[in-house]
Design a protein around this motif. Structure first.
Motif, mmCIF file in Angstrom:
data_model
loop_
_atom_site.group_PDB
_atom_site.id
_atom_site.type_symbol
_atom_site.label_atom_id
_atom_site.label_comp_id
_atom_site.label_asym_id
_atom_site.label_seq_id
_atom_site.Cartn_x
_atom_site.Cartn_y
_atom_site.Cartn_z
ATOM 1 N N ARG A 300 21.632 16.480 1.586
ATOM 2 C CA ARG A 300 20.818 17.660 1.297
ATOM 3 C C ARG A 300 21.661 18.737 0.615
ATOM 4 O O ARG A 300 21.180 19.452 -0.275
ATOM 5 C CB ARG A 300 20.205 18.214 2.581
ATOM 6 N N ALA A 301 22.919 18.862 1.023
ATOM 7 C CA ALA A 301 23.805 19.835 0.384
ATOM 8 C C ALA A 301 24.066 19.457 -1.066
ATOM 9 O O ALA A 301 24.116 20.313 -1.951
ATOM 10 C CB ALA A 301 25.123 19.931 1.152
ATOM 11 N N VAL A 302 24.207 18.157 -1.331
ATOM 12 C CA VAL A 302 24.424 17.700 -2.697
ATOM 13 C C VAL A 302 23.212 18.015 -3.564
ATOM 14 O O VAL A 302 23.330 18.452 -4.716
ATOM 15 C CB VAL A 302 24.743 16.193 -2.729
ATOM 16 N N ALA A 303 22.003 17.814 -3.005
ATOM 17 C CA ALA A 303 20.782 18.115 -3.765
ATOM 18 C C ALA A 303 20.712 19.603 -4.118
ATOM 19 O O ALA A 303 20.361 19.973 -5.247
ATOM 20 C CB ALA A 303 19.559 17.693 -2.961
ATOM 21 N N LEU A 319 34.080 23.433 -14.192
ATOM 22 C CA LEU A 319 33.580 23.548 -12.818
ATOM 23 C C LEU A 319 33.991 22.301 -12.055
ATOM 24 O O LEU A 319 33.751 21.185 -12.507
ATOM 25 C CB LEU A 319 32.062 23.703 -12.802
ATOM 26 N N ARG A 320 34.613 22.483 -10.899
ATOM 27 C CA ARG A 320 35.088 21.368 -10.075
ATOM 28 C C ARG A 320 34.479 21.484 -8.686
ATOM 29 O O ARG A 320 34.086 22.569 -8.256
ATOM 30 C CB ARG A 320 36.611 21.370 -9.993
ATOM 31 N N VAL A 321 34.448 20.387 -7.971
ATOM 32 C CA VAL A 321 33.822 20.387 -6.655
ATOM 33 C C VAL A 321 34.886 20.272 -5.569
ATOM 34 O O VAL A 321 35.838 19.508 -5.679
ATOM 35 C CB VAL A 321 32.773 19.250 -6.523
ATOM 36 N N VAL A 322 34.707 21.097 -4.541
ATOM 37 C CA VAL A 322 35.504 21.003 -3.320
ATOM 38 C C VAL A 322 34.567 20.494 -2.232
ATOM 39 O O VAL A 322 33.550 21.126 -1.929
ATOM 40 C CB VAL A 322 36.081 22.378 -2.919
ATOM 41 N N VAL A 323 34.887 19.349 -1.660
ATOM 42 C CA VAL A 323 34.021 18.723 -0.654
ATOM 43 C C VAL A 323 34.529 19.108 0.722
ATOM 44 O O VAL A 323 35.704 18.907 1.051
ATOM 45 C CB VAL A 323 33.997 17.193 -0.825
ATOM 46 N N ARG A 328 29.336 12.889 6.532
ATOM 47 C CA ARG A 328 28.207 12.434 7.364
ATOM 48 C C ARG A 328 27.414 11.400 6.582
ATOM 49 O O ARG A 328 27.190 11.544 5.392
ATOM 50 C CB ARG A 328 27.297 13.608 7.724
ATOM 51 N N GLY A 329 26.976 10.366 7.269
ATOM 52 C CA GLY A 329 26.150 9.366 6.612
ATOM 53 C C GLY A 329 26.911 8.545 5.592
ATOM 54 O O GLY A 329 26.311 7.990 4.666
ATOM 55 N N GLY A 330 28.225 8.463 5.730
ATOM 56 C CA GLY A 330 28.989 7.613 4.843
ATOM 57 C C GLY A 330 29.380 8.243 3.520
ATOM 58 O O GLY A 330 29.999 7.582 2.690
ATOM 59 N N LEU A 331 29.047 9.522 3.287
ATOM 60 C CA LEU A 331 29.402 10.168 2.022
ATOM 61 C C LEU A 331 30.891 10.518 2.001
ATOM 62 O O LEU A 331 31.386 11.244 2.857
ATOM 63 C CB LEU A 331 28.591 11.443 1.815
ATOM 64 N N ALA A 337 31.432 14.010 -5.592
ATOM 65 C CA ALA A 337 31.812 14.395 -6.949
ATOM 66 C C ALA A 337 31.059 13.565 -7.986
ATOM 67 O O ALA A 337 30.580 14.089 -8.997
ATOM 68 C CB ALA A 337 33.322 14.229 -7.135
ATOM 69 N N GLU A 338 30.909 12.264 -7.715
ATOM 70 C CA GLU A 338 30.204 11.399 -8.661
ATOM 71 C C GLU A 338 28.728 11.751 -8.740
ATOM 72 O O GLU A 338 28.139 11.770 -9.826
ATOM 73 C CB GLU A 338 30.385 9.940 -8.255
ATOM 74 N N LEU A 339 28.121 12.039 -7.589
ATOM 75 C CA LEU A 339 26.703 12.402 -7.584
ATOM 76 C C LEU A 339 26.460 13.701 -8.363
ATOM 77 O O LEU A 339 25.416 13.859 -9.010
ATOM 78 C CB LEU A 339 26.208 12.559 -6.146
#
Length: 395
Positions: A300-303, A319-323, A328-331, A337-339
């Motif tokens: 949901r956060a990715v969406a 723009l870069r992503v910090v995860v 959770r749920g295998g992510l 980053a790919e999504l």
């Protein structure tokens, strides 16, 4: 003779043989307050001289004036403003080539101005009155001793509660602890206030309402000195008075001026951004070197982050992503980053108790160097922006 020229002539008594420089106005070079010193004006055109002295005053400095500058004056000035009328005489005198020479004239249609610029070694030609604003900025930069621009990083949450403000504070504190001059800008009027997060809501200094309607240039040194200093970070945040923080709106021109002033002094600037992109935020994004999108490892956060990323990328190219973990749920971080179709800046491990630190009185984000958050920030500054290392060290 104009008023400015009269003042210049009155101060010329110490010059001899045409080789010394004549100061405009009273006071010594030490009185200017700028790290770069006074610009040198070379012209015999009285009207042009009046204009150049006026523009120097508008830039917050005085000028040295000489019809025939000596080698030392020519080489030492941070900026040399040469009137078109004096270019030929300077070429005949044969001064050494140097950076920071600007040829100034009045006639847009002068066919020989570029030849004179090349002959005198000017790196720029400015024509008055159309380019007065550009010339004032150039003079002010020289007087301030402006060098390399600060490395400027923006942090934005992919969704509410992602931890963007926490990361922004930690990045700033970590940079300051490493000896870099650091400014932290809270660009989200509806956030909780970064001064609260850093434990300094009572600290003395100016907040956004003092700058919200600013127009034109703001001095970098003046801005820095006016802001609260927390953990060696200069912070521009929101105040607690006058109702909701969002009641004060920042004009786009004010955002542009404030960030430009913060960046001119070098070091590091960190900007905490809201998730919407309006005109002031677009001005902030336009001055960033890199943006960090903080996204929890949840579908949901990715969406939600997709929408934020699409808006930010209309202005910001890098723009870069910090995860933020745990997953959770295998992510995995690479999956997030790919999504999002963004490069991965890194994974930020969970840090127990961090979200409640402001309420519990625990040390602010980034102040404990051995925590996962501080290690992430140190690694970011070392690897993601290696050019910032050692640059703009705090005085």
């Amino acid at each position: 003779m104009g008023a400015g020229a009269a003042g210049r002539a009155g101060g010329a008594g110490g010059a001899s043989g045409g080789e010394g420089s004549a100061s405009s106005g009273a006071g010594s070079k030490a009185d200017d307050g700028g790290a770069g010193g006074r610009p040198l004006v070379v012209t015999e055109d009285e009207e042009l001289l009046d204009d150049l002295l006026r523009l120097c005053a508008a830039a917050g400095t005085q000028a040295d004036v000489s019809h025939a500058p000596g080698r030392q004056d020519w080489a030492a000035a941070p900026l040399v403003l040469v009137g078109v009328d004096s270019a030929g005489r300077l070429v005949a005198a044969g001064p050494a080539r140097r950076d920071g020479v600007v040829l100034v004239g009045r006639d847009q249609g002068d066919p020989g101005v570029w030849q004179r610029a090349v002959a005198v070694g000017a790196e720029q030609v400015l024509v008055l009155p159309d380019q007065e604003t550009e010339l004032v900025d150039r003079i002010a930069d020289a007087a301030e001793g402006v060098g390399a621009q600060a490395r400027t990083v923006g942090v934005v949450g992919g969704r509410g509660g992602a931890g963007a403000s926490t990361l922004a504070c930690a990045l700033a504190v970590t940079a300051a602890r490493a000896g870099r001059r650091t400014v932290l800008v809270d660009a989200d009027p509806l956030g909780g206030g970064l001064d609260v997060l850093l434990g300094g809501e009572e600290a003395e200094g100016l907040r956004w309402p003092a700058f919200a309607s600013s127009r034109g240039r703001i001095g970098g040194a003046a801005l820095e000195e006016s802001l609260p200093r927390l953990h060696d970070v200069r912070l521009l945040s929101w105040d607690r008075g006058g109702g909701a923080a969002g009641a004060v709106s920042v004009a786009p021109e004010a955002m542009r001026s404030v960030l430009a002033a913060a960046r001119r002094r070098g070091g590091v600037v960190v900007v905490d951004l809201p998730r919407r992109v309006d005109e002031p935020v677009a001005e902030a994004l336009a001055q960033l070197d890199v943006g960090l999108l903080v996204v929890p490892a949840e579908l949901r956060a990715v969406a939600a982050a997709h929408r934020v990323a699409d808006a930010v990328r209309t202005v910001l190219g890098d723009l870069r992503v910090v995860v933020r973990g745990p997953t959770r749920g295998g992510l995995m971080a690479e999956d997030v980053a790919e999504l999002l179709g963004l490069p991965l800046a890194g994974e930020l491990p969970a840090e127990p108790g961090l979200p409640q630190s402001a309420e519990t009185g625990a040390p602010p984000p980034g102040t404990r160097p051995r925590t996962p958050l501080s290690r992430f920030c140190t690694d970011f500054w070392t690897r993601a922006l290696p050019g910032a290392s050692g640059e703009g060290a705090a005085a």
